[in-house]
Design a protein around this motif. Structure first.
Motif, mmCIF file in Angstrom:
data_model
loop_
_atom_site.group_PDB
_atom_site.id
_atom_site.type_symbol
_atom_site.label_atom_id
_atom_site.label_comp_id
_atom_site.label_asym_id
_atom_site.label_seq_id
_atom_site.Cartn_x
_atom_site.Cartn_y
_atom_site.Cartn_z
ATOM 1 N N LEU A 100 34.931 13.344 12.932
ATOM 2 C CA LEU A 100 36.296 12.832 12.747
ATOM 3 C C LEU A 100 36.893 12.346 14.054
ATOM 4 O O LEU A 100 37.582 11.319 14.102
ATOM 5 C CB LEU A 100 37.171 13.933 12.140
ATOM 6 N N ASN B 119 39.438 25.535 8.957
ATOM 7 C CA ASN B 119 38.168 25.643 8.230
ATOM 8 C C ASN B 119 37.253 24.436 8.434
ATOM 9 O O ASN B 119 36.211 24.323 7.796
ATOM 10 C CB ASN B 119 38.424 25.843 6.735
ATOM 11 N N THR B 120 37.648 23.527 9.330
ATOM 12 C CA THR B 120 36.803 22.369 9.626
ATOM 13 C C THR B 120 35.704 22.762 10.596
ATOM 14 O O THR B 120 35.984 23.318 11.664
ATOM 15 C CB THR B 120 37.642 21.220 10.216
ATOM 16 N N LYS C 3 42.832 16.360 8.938
ATOM 17 C CA LYS C 3 41.526 16.941 8.623
ATOM 18 C C LYS C 3 40.933 17.667 9.835
ATOM 19 O O LYS C 3 40.402 18.766 9.711
ATOM 20 C CB LYS C 3 40.562 15.852 8.152
ATOM 21 N N MET C 4 41.032 17.052 11.017
ATOM 22 C CA MET C 4 40.366 17.627 12.183
ATOM 23 C C MET C 4 41.067 18.872 12.729
ATOM 24 O O MET C 4 40.447 19.687 13.406
ATOM 25 C CB MET C 4 40.243 16.572 13.295
ATOM 26 N N ARG C 5 42.336 19.045 12.445
ATOM 27 C CA ARG C 5 43.062 20.194 13.002
ATOM 28 C C ARG C 5 43.043 21.415 12.085
ATOM 29 O O ARG C 5 43.626 22.435 12.420
ATOM 30 C CB ARG C 5 44.512 19.807 13.302
ATOM 31 N N ARG C 6 42.389 21.288 10.926
ATOM 32 C CA ARG C 6 42.307 22.436 10.038
ATOM 33 C C ARG C 6 41.403 23.502 10.622
ATOM 34 O O ARG C 6 40.403 23.221 11.296
ATOM 35 C CB ARG C 6 41.773 22.004 8.674
ATOM 36 N N GLU D 212 31.672 18.404 11.680
ATOM 37 C CA GLU D 212 32.606 17.535 10.968
ATOM 38 C C GLU D 212 33.773 17.126 11.857
ATOM 39 O O GLU D 212 34.227 15.973 11.831
ATOM 40 C CB GLU D 212 33.124 18.263 9.720
ATOM 41 N N LYS D 213 34.259 18.084 12.683
ATOM 42 C CA LYS D 213 35.371 17.776 13.592
ATOM 43 C C LYS D 213 34.963 16.727 14.615
ATOM 44 O O LYS D 213 35.724 15.797 14.922
ATOM 45 C CB LYS D 213 35.830 19.051 14.291
ATOM 46 N N LYS E 287 32.443 22.391 13.334
ATOM 47 C CA LYS E 287 32.345 21.676 14.606
ATOM 48 C C LYS E 287 31.745 20.277 14.419
ATOM 49 O O LYS E 287 32.225 19.301 15.018
ATOM 50 C CB LYS E 287 31.495 22.481 15.589
#
Length: 674
Positions: free
Chosen positions: A111, A102-103, A97-100, A107-108, A105
């Motif tokens: 995570l 479209n994520t 999830k974190m390396r996508r 949300e990253k 900042k």
């Protein structure tokens, strides 16, 4: 008899039934008959009884069921083998999830904080796993400063051990990339006493090199000094000296030269045996080793180094033409085989090692080194230090046929690109005007004239060859060059290199003229004359070709040089356009100065330019940058050209449009050019 009588015939209780072809069945005793059952029969009866509470064990029949069963079995085994297997699975899901892209900042960061919270207290075990270590690397790259410091403090006592592990080494490098100055200093201090052993380690050597690249000058020197002596390896305070050269360290600390040599050999030999000499810290240590090595030791090391330079290893090639781009507009990354010699050209110390191996290697070793450059000449020519290595090859190797086949032919295929490039022009200028201080800096000349002191005879020193301990003398000699004649004299002296038997002028003639390289250079200059005149780097090659090169090397191509003069005059004769975006060559900063130098250096060019572009137009060009071109005719020493231009320039002098040159214009011009 006892054994036979005791074993009853088991088939006696089962009556024989030949009819119907059915298998004989065993007659079971009736319930309550009082006869005890055998253990096997009672077990079989119990298994046949239906049990409503127990689940029936079904064997997988379809391929999908078999795959699921195998997956379950594998998961069960991994849970037994890995204590943090469930945690690793959770971290992998968070990582996806974190390396996508479209994520967001926020949300990253959430995570990352969640992942670090799950890893808290288990970071050491997580860092050694090939899956979860990548999650931790991503967290360190994007987490906050406080979170990164917490991870660093938790792993700080274990960084040395993690540096030797296959997957954790990438995490250590990532921590060093994002470390503060204090943290980097602490890690480099923890390396004290372990530098030599880590360099011999396949994985740990990358960490030492990474720390060496990130450190400042003092930290680099401390890491390097551990490879010099046992005393420096044991006592940390001795490494905090201001001396940088090995010779100065030996004299300042009172070390024994023989013990230093023995220790350095014990460090360097395992690295040479393993071929682990890709790193700049090893190159720096080898350069310092050659300053104190005796003749036998230096020869042995060079003989061990030469085969390693041509060994190829698979690396990712980032420099590929645009035709190999993929459909999604991403550059294709393929693995190519690149020799160690090409990879070493990333540092000046790597260049020094290559120069020393070419100069002091045997003819057979030089041949192998030149052959190892095949298909990599263009890459070397466009590199800052690789171009200097090519200059060394062109000025040292006596086998001109081999050099022509490998080096000259590759240079000839991309000649225009090389002429216009800052580094690519230098091998061409070396053949046209060798070791000219206008094109090579004092540091570059010092690298090209390095030699091993113990392998140089006294005659080499008298001829002007500079060894590893006399760079300052070479730099001071460069400041004494004040005109072209002195520069040519210096270039002749500097060309007397050890191991080369062929005359430098003969070597240049064979490589430049006899190979057809000079004709290709002249043709490229004629075709691109307007572009080269306005180019900051291309104009220097154009100038050297137009004046015939140093020592009259291009005298046999006078007709083609005359055609180049005509091409320059034709561009200069074009009318001046006020609305044009491209400046006229007389008004452009670079081209006006190049044409001025050509007028002062070549009377033939001055005559051609005057007759074709300057005659009856001097008053128009007597202002701005073009005034330098007109004034150059007043400073000429050739009487014929002076007489030709006098009738038109004298009225401009009388009216004050042009200034008459001083009493000694030749000296003034020479001083400016120097």
């Amino acid at each position: 008899r006892r054994r036979s009588s005791g074993n009853r015939r088991r088939g006696s209780a089962i009556p024989y039934q030949p009819e119907g072809g059915k298998k004989p069945t065993r007659k079971l005793p009736d319930k309550g008959s009082g006869k005890p059952l055998k253990a096997a029969e009672s077990k079989r009866l119990k298994s046949n009884k239906p049990d409503d509470g127990a689940k029936k064990k079904t064997t997988p029949e379809t391929p999908r069921e078999r795959r699921l069963a195998a997956k379950e079995m594998s998961e069960a085994r991994k849970k037994k083998r890995k204590p943090h297997y469930s945690l690793e699975k959770e971290l992998s899901l968070l990582w996806e999830k974190m390396r996508r892209a479209n994520t967001g900042k926020e949300e990253k960061s959430k995570l990352i904080s969640e992942a670090l919270q799950k890893m808290k207290g288990k970071t050491l075990e997580i860092a050694s796993s090939h899956v979860s270590a990548r999650v931790l690397q991503t967290c360190i790259k994007y987490c906050s400063l406080a979170e990164r410091d917490a991870v660093f403090e938790e792993l700080k006592p274990h960084l040395l051990n993690l540096s030797r592990k296959k997957y954790a080494v990438h995490l250590v490098k990532k921590l060093l990339d994002n470390a503060t100055k204090k943290q980097l200093e602490g890690f480099i201090s923890s390396l004290h006493g372990h530098v030599a052993s880590l360099l011999r380690h396949t994985v740990g050597s990358a960490v030492v090199e990474h720390a060496f690249q990130l450190g400042n000058a003092s930290q680099k020197q401390r890491l390097l000094m551990e490879m010099y002596s046992t005393e420096l390896q044991l006592f940390k305070d001795l490494t905090r000296t201001n001396a940088s050269r090995l010779v100065d360290i030996i004299s300042k600390l009172g070390l024994q030269k023989t013990s230093v040599l023995q220790h350095m050999i014990s460090v360097i030999e395992p690295l040479l045996d393993k071929g682990n000499i890709d790193y700049s810290i090893v190159h720096a240590a080898l350069v310092e080793y050659f300053t104190i090595a005796d003749k036998t030791s230096a020869t042995d090391v060079i003989q061990q180094l030469s085969p390693l330079l041509v060994q190829e290893s698979s690396v990712i090639d980032e420099d590929q033409p645009a035709s190999q781009l993929l459909k999604n507009k991403k550059r294709k990354r393929t693995k190519t085989l690149i020799p160690l010699l090409v990879r070493m050209m990333c540092t000046r110390d790597g260049l020094k090692i290559g120069v020393l191996c070419i100069k002091h290697g045997s003819a057979k070793e030089r041949k192998k080194i030149v052959k190892g450059m095949k298909d990599h000449v263009r890459k070397l020519a466009l590199d800052q230090f690789g171009s200097l290595l090519l200059i060394c090859v062109l000025s040292v190797v006596d086998d001109t046929k081999l050099v022509t086949k490998i080096v000259i032919r590759d240079l000839q295929t991309t000649i225009k690109e090389l002429i216009l490039d800052r580094n690519g022009r230098r091998p061409i200028l070396e053949l046209l005007h060798p070791r000219c201080s206008r094109y090579l800096s004092p540091d570059d000349l010092a690298c090209l004239n390095l030699t091993v002191p113990s392998l140089c005879s006294q005659s080499d020193d008298r001829d002007g060859t500079v060894n590893l301990d006399s760079n300052e003398e070479m730099k001071s000699s460069e400041t004494m060059v004040t005109d072209n004649n002195a520069s040519e004299t210096l270039s002749k002296d500097l060309h007397s290199t050890p191991g080369s038997k062929k005359d430098p002028l003969v070597r240049r003639q064979e490589l430049l003229v006899d190979s057809g390289f000079a004709e290709a250079i002249i043709e490229s200059c004629i075709e691109n004359v307007a572009e080269l005149l306005r180019s900051n780097f291309g104009r220097e090659v154009l100038y050297e070709v137009a004046v015939g090169g140093a020592d009259g090397i291009l005298n046999s191509l006078t007709d083609r040089i005359g055609a180049l003069h005509e091409a320059i005059a034709s561009v200069a004769s074009l009318p001046k356009k006020e609305e044009s975006e491209v400046e006229h060559v007389f008004e452009n900063f670079h081209s006006s100065r190049t044409i001025r130098k050509l007028i002062l250096s070549s009377p033939t060019f001055a005559t051609t330019l005057w007759m074709k572009a300057m005659k009856s137009k001097c008053e128009m060009w007597a202002q701005g940058h073009s005034c330098k071109v007109v004034s150059a005719y007043l400073e000429l020493s050739d009487p014929n050209v002076k007489e030709m231009v006098k009738s038109e320039l004298q009225p401009l002098i009388d009216r004050g449009v042009l200034k008459c040159p001083g009493p000694n214009p030749d000296h003034k011009q020479a001083k400016k050019e120097s």
